[in-house]
Write an enzyme that holds these catalytic residues in place. Structure first.
Site, short mmCIF file in Angstrom:
data_model
loop_
_atom_site.label_atom_id
_atom_site.label_comp_id
_atom_site.label_asym_id
_atom_site.label_seq_id
_atom_site.Cartn_x
_atom_site.Cartn_y
_atom_site.Cartn_z
CB SER A 138 -0.94 0.01 1.21
OG SER A 138 -2.03 -0.86 0.99
CE LYS A 141 -4.20 1.46 -0.69
NZ LYS A 141 -4.46 0.63 0.49
CB SER A 197 -4.24 1.85 4.13
OG SER A 197 -3.41 1.31 3.13
#
Length: 364
Positions: A138, A141, A197
Site C-alpha cells: 500500500s 497509494k 489505507s
C-alpha cells in the site's frame, strides 16, 4: 522482486553476518569518499579555469562536490541521455548508487531494503539495497494521492461504482467500506486512502480522475517516469499484489519527496483522523472516522527522544512483507524521509524504523 525467506540462523551466524555487512558498508563508504574527493577537485579546477578564476572559486567547490557524487550516480542509474544534459537531474536530490551508512545504524539488516534521506542536505545517510525492485504493497497509494491532488478538485463529489465498492475486494483487504452508489468528496477519499489505507478508496479515486482504473494506472506509470523512478511499474492504484507491480526504496523516496511538496498531501498525512459523511444510494447519510495506520500515530510505537514523526504510509502484503515510509524531524527541526521495506513482522518493522529515526539525531 521480493526476496525469499531464508532458513533460520543461529545468533552467532546472525552476528557474523551483521558484522560482515557493516564492514562491507564501511569499505564502500571509504572508496566512495576517495572517489568523490578526486572528482570534486577535478571538477572544481575545470570550473575555475573556465571562469578565469574571477571570484567563482567558492561556488565552484560547492557545486563540484555535489556533482562529484551525482555524475557517477546518474551515469550508472540513468545513462548518458540524462547525466550528460546541461543540468544534472539529481543535483537537488539525495543520491547513492551503493549501500552506505553515515549514521552507525543499529537496526537489523534482515529486511528487503531500507534508507534514510536528509532532505535539507540532499544526502543519503543510510542505504541498504535501495535500488532493488520489490513489491510496494500500500505504499503504492502515495502515487495515487499525488495524481489525485495534482489533477482533481478536493470538493468534487465522487460516486462509487460497483468495481470500486468494498465487496469487490478480497475479504482480508484493508477497506473503507465503500458501497456502490455512495457519494463523498474527493478530499474525504484521499484521507481514506492515505490514513485508513482503503483499497476501495484507491479504485474510486482512479475512476473519478481518469475514467477507468486502467487509464489511471497509465498516468501513474507516466508520472513515475517524470520523477525518474525508473525501477517502478504499477498495475493498480492500491498495491494489492501483482507480479508486475513493483518499486524500489529509492523510488519511494523520489515519489514521496514530490508528494510532501504538496501542502494538502502534507496536511493529510500529518492528520490524526478524518470524520466523514457519506451519502448512500438511497439518500441516507452515514458517518465514519478514518485514522492513521502507522504505529507512531496510533501510539503503539514510540519515536526516539527528540524525533517527531509527522506522517507517512504503511503497506503490507504476504509477498511485500511489512513496509513503511515516513516524514520526520530530528531534535534540531531538520526534515528527513525514512523507508523500510520487507520486514518480517510488524514489530521488526518499527524496531528497524526507530533505528533509522535515531540516526537523524546523530547528524549535526
Amino acid at each position: 522482486m521480493g526476496e525469499k525467506r531464508q532458513p533460520s540462523e543461529t545468533e552467532n551466524e546472525k552476528r557474523r553476518r551483521r558484522i560482515a555487512h557493516q564492514r562491507a558498508l564501511r569499505e564502500k563508504k571509504r572508496k566512495k569518499k576517495k572517489r568523490a574527493r578526486i572528482l570534486a577537485a577535478t571538477a572544481a579546477f575545470v570550473l575555475v579555469a573556465a571562469a578565469g578564476g574571477a571570484g567563482v572559486y567558492a561556488v565552484s567547490i560547492k557545486n563540484a562536490e555535489k556533482k562529484a557524487s551525482v555524475v557517477p550516480y546518474e551515469e550508472k542509474m540513468y545513462g548518458n541521455s540524462v547525466y550528460h544534459t546541461e543540468k544534472l537531474y539529481a543535483t537537488d536530490l539525495c543520491v547513492s548508487a551503493e549501500d552506505l551508512d553515515e549514521i552507525s545504524y543499529s537496526g537489523s539488516t534482515n529486511v528487503h531494503a531500507a534508507g534514510l534521506f536528509d532532505i535539507n542536505a540532499k544526502k543519503v545517510l543510510y542505504a541498504d539495497r535501495i535500488h532493488e525492485k520489490l513489491y510496494p504493497a500500500s505504499t503504492t497509494k502515495i502515487m495515487t494521492a499525488l495524481i489525485a491532488l495534482e489533477k482533481g478538485n478536493l470538493s468534487d463529489i465522487v460516486t462509487v461504482s460497483s468495481h470500486a465498492a468494498a465487496e469487490s475486494f478480497p475479504s482480508d483487504a484493508q477497506l473503507c467500506g465503500l458501497k456502490e452508489g455512495d457519494q463523498l468528496t474527493l478530499e474525504d477519499l484521499i484521507y481514506g486512502l492515505l490514513l485508513h489505507s482503503g483499497n476501495d478508496a484507491g479504485t474510486a479515486i482512479a475512476e473519478h480522475i481518469s475514467g477507468t482504473e486502467e487509464a489511471f494506472v497509465e498516468e501513474m506509470n507516466s508520472r513515475a517516469k517524470e520523477l525518474m523512478a525508473t525501477g517502478t511499474h504499477y498495475m493498480n492504484p492500491h498495491g494489492l499484489h501483482d507480479a508486475d507491480h513493483y518499486t524500489t526504496a529509492y523510488d519511494l523516496y523520489l515519489i514521496f519527496s514530490e508528494c510532501i511538496k504538496n501542502e494538502n498531501f502534507a496536511k493529510i498525512i500529518e492528520s490524526d483522523g478524518r470524520d466523514v459523511s457519506i451519502k448512500e444510494a438511497d439518500g441516507s447519510i452515514r458517518t465514519d472516522r478514518w485514522e492513521p495506520t502507522n504505529y507512531y500515530a496510533k501510539g503503539l510505537a514510540a519515536a526516539p527522544d527528540g524525533v517527531t514523526v509527522l506522517g507517512g504510509k504503511t503497506g503490507t502484503t504476504g509477498e511485500a512483507g511489512f513496509c513503511l515510509i515516513l516524514l520526520e524531524k530530528n531534535q534540531e527541526g531538520n526534515p528527513y524521509i525514512s523507508v523500510v521495506m520487507g520486514a518480517g513482522t510488524k514489530d521488526a518493522l518499527y524496531q528497524d524504523m526507530s533505528a533509522l529515526l535515531e540516526g537523524t539525531n546523530s547528524i549535526s
